[in-house]
Each structure stands twice: as structure tokens, then as C-alpha cells.
Design a protein around this motif. Structure first.
Motif, mmCIF file in Angstrom:
data_model
loop_
_atom_site.group_PDB
_atom_site.id
_atom_site.type_symbol
_atom_site.label_atom_id
_atom_site.label_comp_id
_atom_site.label_asym_id
_atom_site.label_seq_id
_atom_site.Cartn_x
_atom_site.Cartn_y
_atom_site.Cartn_z
ATOM 1 N N ASN A 153 26.258 40.472 44.076
ATOM 2 C CA ASN A 153 27.663 40.875 44.009
ATOM 3 C C ASN A 153 27.782 42.080 43.079
ATOM 4 N N THR A 154 27.078 42.003 41.972
ATOM 5 C CA THR A 154 27.015 43.125 41.034
ATOM 6 C C THR A 154 25.808 42.917 40.144
ATOM 7 N N VAL B 244 25.439 38.988 39.185
ATOM 8 C CA VAL B 244 26.181 37.872 39.763
ATOM 9 C C VAL B 244 25.646 37.711 41.181
ATOM 10 N N GLU C 255 26.007 35.943 44.715
ATOM 11 C CA GLU C 255 26.818 35.115 45.620
ATOM 12 C C GLU C 255 25.845 34.249 46.408
ATOM 13 N N ARG D 30 32.514 35.609 47.908
ATOM 14 C CA ARG D 30 32.521 36.089 46.531
ATOM 15 C C ARG D 30 32.377 34.992 45.494
ATOM 16 N N VAL D 31 31.702 33.909 45.840
ATOM 17 C CA VAL D 31 31.472 32.837 44.872
ATOM 18 C C VAL D 31 30.000 32.848 44.472
ATOM 19 N N GLY D 32 29.784 32.956 43.188
ATOM 20 C CA GLY D 32 28.404 32.954 42.727
ATOM 21 C C GLY D 32 28.307 32.660 41.259
ATOM 22 N N PHE D 33 27.123 32.910 40.717
ATOM 23 C CA PHE D 33 26.952 32.710 39.276
ATOM 24 C C PHE D 33 26.016 33.745 38.695
#
Ligand code: ZN
Lengths: 193, 394
Positions: free
Chosen positions: A105-106, A127, A129, A136-139
């Protein structure tokens, strides 16, 4: 006691607050040597409980699986797992085994430690996903398996939107921690979502 | 949908403002810095501490000072002895949250005169005050990865750039503008004449963030005096009114958010705008002090504040729209990138700037025209809070 260097308070500055501002700036030498400063090194230890949901997430990591949870009311599948939906304020409905692949994601290329010491080999936090979650859900995790140390070299291999895959510790070495995933590495072909 | 139940009936004004110097490291203690700013605010309001009925103090993590419950410790410097006293603390958002808290005390009818003080002394924290932020991350699933504060900002900047195709040159221009604006600020710590090239030639600390895109470590304080309408009209011939306030927090699961756009800032802004009767921010806001602890944040926040289209703030900046003499001056003070970033104090410094700008007392920093309304905003916690205040001449 300090030899104070009274800052020359400029007579009526051409801008507000139009009065001499108070404060006594110290230089490095004064701070390190001559000022009456004292030091203290805190020593505390915490034993954190992982909680109901994250405990199960960590158990999954030990088995080489990434878990998410789903709320039927808002329809979201999220990770890291949580016991309750923070939007609908009700228990989550089901546990879902996600893939161990995802998308960047970034990311960043970090060349300093937290206390601003240079790092010879940069860290690449990102991050991720995770595939199988809502958009757009991740960690937070790290990107690895990348050659080179310069921004140019790394950006040639890592970009936003790049498919990645978890690189796991060998099963015997896993301990039920986020670090059971060593890092995420770029993949050429990605599985269907 | 309306964000407020009803418009508060009792109006609140700012009638005095004060600052200390902003410094890399000060001999002065937090109490002394707070006292400098607070006593100056009282003096310019033409009142004494005994006239103050309640005190709000904003100061960010206890870990900076290594003093637990430092709000209580700073009490004496904030003028809070023997009075109702409240510490306002929402991380970097604290400075603007302090005036929101003070506003609530006066708007509610509880008090007529409230002193709002914000102080930060970051230099005590060794070897680097970033250490205070190591514990903002989740202890189980983030901290084992070794995150530091620079990570999350560089991640957010990169997402912002990737989402809209923004170049780092565009972002470096924020540092150039604000450090230049700060040359006219007597409290400024890091004012400078620099070029985009200077910014991009500075070390990469965490790509895409270069060293000169980060605000400095600072010690300093700021303060304002708030008054109810009746008292403000008696004490001041030019009170500046708090027309609207708003704040909002987003989820702490920050990896689940759209980092390209601060929707919590948008929500906080609309709350404040609604209260202020602002329906077209770009026409009705004449001067802005968005929060700029990192260069990209000013642009990010201008978009959240509805003062630029999403992803368009860099273009607006490049064509001079946000210059001090531009169509919408942004950070005419010099902001955190130029004046400095004693965290809570930096947010309240922005309120002080609006106070002077709207009274047309800003001298060398004065924006042209007759600005009648301004917005100040701060941001913080785990990249999750927006605090907004709209101030105006009537
Ligand atoms: Zn839900």
C-alpha cells in the motif's frame, strides 16, 4: 549553575508580539557541560497480554497462517483481528484464514535509527494490504529480499501496488509473534484474489 | 448531516496572546517557559492572573520530560494555582485542542475569563526525543518490528504521493515557503532562505522524507486569554472571536485507513465550519495555519480542511496560492517548519498568529487585504486526530 547566554532581545521586532521574547537558548557545549542538568535512566518492565483476538492471530502465525475477522453487519474483513467491530460495536462474526500474499500500500526507505544514527543497510517498512481482506486493509511490516542500499536501487524493485508474499521463519523457530513473518518479498506472479 | 446539535449561544473571544522564544534547547524549565508566554498573554489582554477564573494547559507526552503527570507539575507556570485546571492532551493536536477546551469552559457559561497555555520542552529527552514516540505503537504486533516515528510519516507521505502522482520537489516547496516566512517571526528557531534544491540535497532520513522536510526539536510556550462576549467587549477594542471549533479521531488500526487523505481532519473542519456558518471555505477563509510538522502535512491538511482539491494542494502551492501574498496565505507565521515545533505550543502559536493577523497587527508578517476569518488546525496521536478552530473579526 549555567552561564546563561541571554539572547539579544531585539528592540521592538518588526512583527508581533512586538515585545522582547523570553528564553535562554543553550548551545551544545553548555548543555553537555556547564548547565546544572541531571540525568535519569528509567527502568521499567511491562508484561503485556496479547488479548483474546491477537492471541489467536499469533497462534495462526506460528502455523504459518494470517488470520482476519469478518463483521457481517458492515461486511468488512479486516486484519489485524479484533474481538469486536469498532464501527458496529458488536462481536466480530467469523475468523477467516487469509492468504499470505498481498500488495504494498505504501513503503519507506529508512536510513536512520530512532535516535538519528545512520543505518548502513536501510529498513523498508511498509503497509501490506493482505489478500482476502476488504480494500485497503493491511498492517505494518517490512519488505525484504531486495538488493542494493540506495533509494534508486530499492525503488527499482519496490513500488506502491507491488504484489508481495510473506517469507516465514522455519516452523521450528516460530514463536507466535509478528516476527514469525521475517518480511514480505516481491513476487512476479500473484495468485488470484 | 449536521455535525453539531445546535450552535452554541454564548460567544467566546481571544483577547490576548503571548509566546516565549522557540529554541533547540532552553536553560528555562517548562514552568518558566509557560510563565513567559502566560504572563505576556495576560499583559496584552490588560488583566492580571487574579482575574482568571480557570486555566487550560496543553502539553504533549510526559515521556519528553520524564515527569509523570506533568500537567500537574507545570501548574504553577500556567497560572493554575487554586483554580479549576484542566490538562488538554491529544498528542500533536493538543495545541489547538487547548483552545477548544477553553472555549467549552466559556461557551458553557461556567467562566468569563480563561487562560489557555501550551508548553513543550522536548530537549530533555535523551538521546533523542523521538524515543518518547517508540511507545505509541502496538506493543504486540508493531513494536517487535522496530518502528519509529519517521516510519509512519514517510509511509503516509509516500501514499499521498503515489495516490496523486506528486513529486518530492512539490513537497520540498513547503519547507522553502515556511522557513522563509519565519524570517519575520521573532520567536523563530529555524528560519532560513533555502531553495528546493537545498531541501532535496539534505540527507534522506526515511525516503521520501529528507531532513529539511522535518520540523526541529524545540522548547517553547504559547498562551492566549479567552473571554465571554460581555467581558471581551469591556476589555478589548478588537476581540477576535472563536466562531467554530471541531475535532475528530480516526481508528487506531492505521494500516486499515486511507493514508492519502485525512478524513478525520475533514470531519473536524466541517464541524468547525458549520458552527462558524462557513459553507464555502475557499471563499470564506482568508488565512490558514494548517499543521506542518512535516512538509507534506501542510498540503495534506489544506486538502482535509477543504481549502484545496484532493491531490491538488501541491499544484496550488507551486503557483503561489499559499504564499503570504497569495490568494489563500497558508502558514504566514512560518509554521512548525520555520518557527519550530515545541509540540503543544506550536499548535497554540498558530492560534496566536491568527489573532495577530485578524487584528492586522502582524507587521512584517501581515497578509494583505483585510482578512476577516482564519482557520488553524493541528494533528497528532497515531496520525489520527484533527483539531480545528475558526477565528474571525466578528
Ligand atoms: Zn462492522
Amino acid at each position: 549553575m549555567a552561564r546563561t547566554r541571554a539572547k539579544p532581545a531585539t528592540a521592538r521586532a518588526p512583527a508581533p508580539p512586538y515585545v522582547p521574547l523570553r528564553g535562554h537558548p543553550l548551545n551544545e557545549e553548555e548543555f553537555r557541560g556547564q548547565v546544572g542538568s541531571t540525568t535519569w535512566v528509567p527502568r521499567l518492565e511491562y508484561a503485556w497480554d496479547a488479548g483474546v483476538a491477537i492471541s489467536r492471530f499469533l497462534d495462526g502465525l506460528r502455523e504459518g497462517k494470517i488470520y482476519g475477522v469478518r463483521c457481517r453487519r458492515c461486511g468488512r474483513t479486516v486484519t489485524p483481528p479484533r474481538a469486536f467491530c469498532e464501527l458496529d460495536f458488536k462481536p466480530m462474526d467469523e475468523w477467516i484464514e487469509l492468504r499470505d500474499t498481498g500488495t504494498i500500500n505504501t513503503f519507506s526507505i529508512c536510513y536512520v535509527t530512532w535516535d538519528m544514527k545512520p543505518l548502513r543497510v536501510p529498513q523498508i517498512p511498509a503497509v501490506i494490504e493482505i489478500d482476502g481482506t476488504s480494500p485497503r486493509v493491511g498492517f505494518l511490516h517490512l519488505v525484504g529480499g531486495v538488493r542494493g542500499r540506495t533509494v534508486t536501487e530499492i525503488r527499482r524493485q519496490v513500488r506502491v501496488g507491488l504484489p508481495v508474499r510473506a517469507v516465514w521463519k522455519p516452523p521450528a523457530k516460530r514463536e507466535g509473534a509478528i516476527t514469525d513473518i521475517l518480511h514480505f518479498e516481491p513476487v512476479r506472479k500473484r495468485a488470484n484474489r | 448531516m449536521s455535525l453539531i446539535k445546535r450552535k452554541p449561544q454564548r460567544r467566546v473571544a481571544v483577547i490576548g496572546a503571548g509566546l516565549s522564544l522557540f529554541m533547540r534547547r532552553a536553560l528555562d524549565t517548562g514552568k518558566e517557559l509557560a510563565y513567559y508566554a502566560a504572563s505576556q498573554a495576560l499583559q496584552t489582554a490588560g488583566i492580571r492572573l487574579k482575574d482568571i477564573q480557570a486555566v487550560v494547559m496543553a502539553t504533549a507526552p510526559d515521556a519528553f520530560d520524564g515527569v509523570h503527570m506533568k500537567g500537574e507539575w507545570l501548574l504553577d507556570g500556567a497560572g493554575g494555582v487554586g483554580k479549576p485546571y484542566l490538562r488538554a492532551y491529544v498528542g500533536g493536536g493538543s495545541g489547538v485542542f487547548s483552545i477548544i477546551s477553553g472555549w467549552m469552559m466559556v461557551a458553557s457559561g461556567l467562566f468569563d475569563l480563561v487562560l489557555v497555555v501550551a508548553e513543550e520542552k522536548m530537549s530533555s529527552c535523551q538521546p533523542h526525543p523521538q524515543g518518547a514516540f517508540l511507545t505509541i505503537f502496538d506493543h504486540t504486533i508493531e513494536r517487535p518490528l522496530g518502528p519509529n516515528l519517521l516510519w509512519i510519516f514517510s509511509l503516509e507521505q509516500q501514499r499521498y504521493m503515489a495516490a496523486y502522482g506528486i513529486r518530492n520537489e512539490d513537497i520540498a516547496l513547503v519547507s522553502v515557503k515556511n522557513k522563509h516566512n519565519a524570517l519575520a517571526h521573532p520567536a523563530a528557531q529555524v528560519a532560513a532562505h533555502l531553495t528546493v534544491k537545498d531541501i532535496l540535497d539534505s540527507d534522506v532520513v526515511a525516503w521520501p522524507v529528507h531532513r529539511l522536510m522535518v520540523s526541529p526539536i524545540s522548547d517553547g510556550a504559547a498562551a492566549v486569554v479567552l473571554a465571554s462576549e460581555q467581558v471581551a467587549r469591556r476589555l478589548s477594542d478588537r476581540p477576535i472571536w472563536i466562531q467554530g471549533v471541531g475535532w475528530c479521531l480516526d481508528t487506531s488500526y492505521w494500516g486499515n485507513r486511507d493514508l492519502a487523505y485525512p478524513r478525520y481532519v475533514e470531519k473536524a473542519a466541517w464541524m468547525a465550519y458549520e458552527m462558524a456558518g462557513v459553507t464555502e471555505p475557499r471563499k470564506q477563509i482568508h488565512v490558514a495555519e494548517p499543521y506542518d510538522p512535516f512538509a507534506y502535512k501542510e498540503l495534506h491538511h489544506l486538502e482535509g480542511l477543504q481549502l484545496a482539491d484532493r491531490g491538488q494542494a501541491p499544484e496550488d502551492l507551486a503557483r503561489g496560492r499559499f504564499d503570504r501574498t497569495g490568494e489563500l496565505p497558508s502558514c504566514p507565521s512560518g509554521g512548525l517548519m520555520g518557527v519550530g515545533n515545541p509540540i503543544a505550543a506550536a499548535g497554540l502559536m498558530k492560534i496566536c498568529e491568527l489573532f495577530w493577523q485578524l487584528r492586522r497587527e502582524a507587521g512584517a508578517r501581515q497578509v494583505p487585504g483585510n482578512p476577516e476569518r482564519g482557520v488553524a488546525q493541528a494533528w497528532g496521536d497515531l496520525m489520527q486526530i484533527g483539531t480545528v478552530a475558526v477565528l474571525g473579526v466578528r
